[in-house]
Design a protein around this motif. Sequence first.
Motif, PDB file in Angstrom:
ATOM      1  N   LEU A 188       0.836  -1.357  -0.150  1.00  0.00           N
ATOM      2  CA  LEU A 188      -0.063  -0.174  -0.064  1.00  0.00           C
ATOM      3  C   LEU A 188       0.711   1.212   0.002  1.00  0.00           C
ATOM      4  O   LEU A 188       0.564   2.292  -0.831  1.00  0.00           O
ATOM      5  CB  LEU A 188      -1.035   0.166   1.163  1.00  0.00           C
ATOM      6  CG  LEU A 188      -2.111  -0.947   1.217  1.00  0.00           C
ATOM      7  CD1 LEU A 188      -2.870  -1.046   2.359  1.00  0.00           C
ATOM      8  CD2 LEU A 188      -2.954  -0.997   0.163  1.00  0.00           C
ATOM      9  N   LEU A 189       1.852   1.158   0.745  1.00  0.00           N
ATOM     10  CA  LEU A 189       2.685   2.613   0.817  1.00  0.00           C
ATOM     11  C   LEU A 189       3.775   2.792  -0.434  1.00  0.00           C
ATOM     12  O   LEU A 189       3.809   3.975  -0.652  1.00  0.00           O
ATOM     13  CB  LEU A 189       3.614   2.154   2.185  1.00  0.00           C
ATOM     14  CG  LEU A 189       3.127   2.310   3.539  1.00  0.00           C
ATOM     15  CD1 LEU A 189       4.166   2.221   4.541  1.00  0.00           C
ATOM     16  CD2 LEU A 189       2.034   3.369   3.661  1.00  0.00           C
ATOM     17  N   ASP A 191       2.531   3.231  -3.043  1.00  0.00           N
ATOM     18  CA  ASP A 191       1.800   4.395  -4.111  1.00  0.00           C
ATOM     19  C   ASP A 191       0.733   5.200  -3.138  1.00  0.00           C
ATOM     20  O   ASP A 191      -0.230   5.621  -3.630  1.00  0.00           O
ATOM     21  CB  ASP A 191       1.235   3.846  -5.114  1.00  0.00           C
ATOM     22  CG  ASP A 191      -0.054   2.925  -4.815  1.00  0.00           C
ATOM     23  OD1 ASP A 191      -0.178   2.551  -3.784  1.00  0.00           O
ATOM     24  OD2 ASP A 191      -0.979   2.689  -5.900  1.00  0.00           O
ATOM     25  N   THR A 192       1.359   5.319  -1.940  1.00  0.00           N
ATOM     26  CA  THR A 192       0.389   5.940  -0.901  1.00  0.00           C
ATOM     27  C   THR A 192      -0.079   7.627  -1.253  1.00  0.00           C
ATOM     28  O   THR A 192       0.794   8.091  -1.888  1.00  0.00           O
ATOM     29  CB  THR A 192       0.945   6.004   0.458  1.00  0.00           C
ATOM     30  OG1 THR A 192      -0.117   6.611   1.456  1.00  0.00           O
ATOM     31  CG2 THR A 192       2.213   6.675   0.467  1.00  0.00           C
ATOM     32  N   ASP A 194      -0.781   9.439   0.867  1.00  0.00           N
ATOM     33  CA  ASP A 194      -0.651  10.140   2.133  1.00  0.00           C
ATOM     34  C   ASP A 194       0.856  10.878   2.198  1.00  0.00           C
ATOM     35  O   ASP A 194       1.894  10.090   2.186  1.00  0.00           O
ATOM     36  CB  ASP A 194      -0.800   9.258   3.487  1.00  0.00           C
ATOM     37  CG  ASP A 194      -0.535  10.154   4.843  1.00  0.00           C
ATOM     38  OD1 ASP A 194       0.421  10.519   5.058  1.00  0.00           O
ATOM     39  OD2 ASP A 194      -1.653   9.944   5.532  1.00  0.00           O
ATOM     40  N   LEU A 197       3.284   9.533   4.861  1.00  0.00           N
ATOM     41  CA  LEU A 197       3.869   8.132   4.701  1.00  0.00           C
ATOM     42  C   LEU A 197       4.741   8.107   3.435  1.00  0.00           C
ATOM     43  O   LEU A 197       5.719   7.283   3.315  1.00  0.00           O
ATOM     44  CB  LEU A 197       2.617   7.226   4.483  1.00  0.00           C
ATOM     45  CG  LEU A 197       1.722   6.965   5.757  1.00  0.00           C
ATOM     46  CD1 LEU A 197       0.589   6.219   5.530  1.00  0.00           C
ATOM     47  CD2 LEU A 197       2.680   6.490   6.945  1.00  0.00           C
ATOM     48  N   ALA A 198       4.457   8.891   2.541  1.00  0.00           N
ATOM     49  CA  ALA A 198       5.143   9.078   1.085  1.00  0.00           C
ATOM     50  C   ALA A 198       6.728   9.396   1.662  1.00  0.00           C
ATOM     51  O   ALA A 198       7.643   9.010   0.990  1.00  0.00           O
ATOM     52  CB  ALA A 198       4.763   9.679   0.386  1.00  0.00           C
ATOM     53  N   PHE A 254      -5.316   2.555  10.995  1.00  0.00           N
ATOM     54  CA  PHE A 254      -4.934   2.710   9.673  1.00  0.00           C
ATOM     55  C   PHE A 254      -5.812   1.714   8.923  1.00  0.00           C
ATOM     56  O   PHE A 254      -6.374   0.662   9.330  1.00  0.00           O
ATOM     57  CB  PHE A 254      -3.306   2.286   9.351  1.00  0.00           C
ATOM     58  CG  PHE A 254      -2.798   2.131   8.019  1.00  0.00           C
ATOM     59  CD1 PHE A 254      -2.596   3.260   7.436  1.00  0.00           C
ATOM     60  CD2 PHE A 254      -3.277   1.223   7.264  1.00  0.00           C
ATOM     61  CE1 PHE A 254      -2.086   3.298   6.092  1.00  0.00           C
ATOM     62  CE2 PHE A 254      -2.574   1.099   5.806  1.00  0.00           C
ATOM     63  CZ  PHE A 254      -2.236   2.167   5.159  1.00  0.00           C
ATOM     64  N   GLY A 256      -6.767   0.561   4.690  1.00  0.00           N
ATOM     65  CA  GLY A 256      -6.251   0.597   3.196  1.00  0.00           C
ATOM     66  C   GLY A 256      -6.740  -0.507   2.485  1.00  0.00           C
ATOM     67  O   GLY A 256      -7.306  -1.547   2.696  1.00  0.00           O
ATOM     68  N   CYS A 290      -7.449  11.382   7.263  1.00  0.00           N
ATOM     69  CA  CYS A 290      -6.562  10.803   6.117  1.00  0.00           C
ATOM     70  C   CYS A 290      -6.256  12.501   5.526  1.00  0.00           C
ATOM     71  O   CYS A 290      -6.509  13.577   5.849  1.00  0.00           O
ATOM     72  CB  CYS A 290      -7.694  10.459   5.202  1.00  0.00           C
ATOM     73  SG  CYS A 290      -9.051  11.543   4.483  1.00  0.00           S
ATOM     74  N   ASN A 294      -6.183  12.538  -0.349  1.00  0.00           N
ATOM     75  CA  ASN A 294      -6.606  11.013  -0.518  1.00  0.00           C
ATOM     76  C   ASN A 294      -8.275  11.399  -0.451  1.00  0.00           C
ATOM     77  O   ASN A 294      -8.925  10.878   0.415  1.00  0.00           O
ATOM     78  CB  ASN A 294      -6.437  10.246   0.748  1.00  0.00           C
ATOM     79  CG  ASN A 294      -6.501   8.790   0.607  1.00  0.00           C
ATOM     80  OD1 ASN A 294      -7.165   8.286  -0.310  1.00  0.00           O
ATOM     81  ND2 ASN A 294      -5.821   8.057   1.218  1.00  0.00           N
TER      82      ASN A 294
END
Length: 319
Positions: A188-189, A191-192, A194, A197-198, A254, A256, A290, A294
Motif C-alpha cells: 500500500l505504501l 503508492d500512498t 498520504d 507516509l510517502a 490505519f 487501506g 486522512c 486522499n
Amino acid sequence: MTLVRPARPDELPALVEHPGDPERNAATRAYLTQLLDSACTRPEWCLVAAEDDGRLTGSVVLWTLPGHEVPLAVVLFEAPEHSPETASALLDAAAAKAGELGAKELEHVVDSPAQAPQFQRNPERRGELLRDAGFEVARDGRRFGFRTPAASGETGETGELPADDPRLAFRSLAELGPEPFVAVLAELLADTADARLAADVRQHGARRAAELLFEETAGLKHEPEWWELGYDADGTVAVISLPAENPGFPVIGFVGVAPAHRGKGYATSVVIRGTRVLVAAGAREIRGDCDAANVAMAKAFERAGYVNFADRLEFARAL
C-alpha cells in the motif's frame, strides 16, 4: 524578561490560565492531568514562559505514546500572538529537551476550527510562529468523527451502523501473525496518497516504512483480534484494518485497500469494519483522519457515517 523553565508542581496541571475562558481552562487542565496519569508526558516535560513578576505567558508540553521514553510531539503550545520571541524560546527549549532524550523530530498539529482540549485559536498565526521556529508542514489532513446515538459531543451522529461487506472474509492478527500485515502495508505504501507516509517511503523504502508504521500503530492500545485483513472472494487480500485506542479516543488507526481491489467500494467497507470492531469493544465516539489529497478515503469516511469536523495541519521540526 521572559524565562522558559519547567513548570513548578503548584503550576500543574493548569499552566497558562485564560481569564474569562473557563471552558478552555477546565478542558486543558483535564487534558494535562490525563497525559500525566497515562505517562504520555512527565512533569519535567511541561515547560512554561514566566515573566519577572512570575506571571505565566506561555507553555509547551512534550508528548509521547504511553510506555515510550522519547517525546514525539509538542502539545498545549501557548504563546502571546504579539511575542514571536516567546514562542520561539518555548519551542527551542522543547526541541532541546526532546533532543536530549533521543528524539530526532518533533511534531505539532494545528486543528481548524479550534478543538478542545488544546483550543488552538487563530491557527494562521500559530502556523506562522511554528514556521518561524523551524517547523514545516508535513501533512494537510482532514479529521472525521463518528458517534453512536448514545454518545454526546459535536463530531456528528449516526443511526444504525451498516453491516459488514459480505464480499469480504476477515482474518485477524491473532490468527495470522504480523508478517502478512507488514507485507500488505508495504504494498500500500508504495503508492500512498498520504504525504507523511510517502516521506517515510522516500527515506526508508516501502518495506521499512511499513514496519515502522506497524510498530507505531502497535504502540496504541488494541487487541490482536481487532486487527484484520479482509480477503476478496478470489482469496487475495483486499483490505487492511488496524483500529485502536489512543489516549484520547478510539481511532480507526490505519485502513487501506490493496491496489488490485480498488474501485470496488472496499474503502467504505473497511472503515465500517473498523468502526464495528471498536463499537463492539464499547466505543461510543471514534476518530479518523486522512490526507486532504486522499479524496477516496475522505469519501469512504463520509459514506460510513463519519463527519468531517476539522482540518488538521501536521507540522514537523527535524532535531
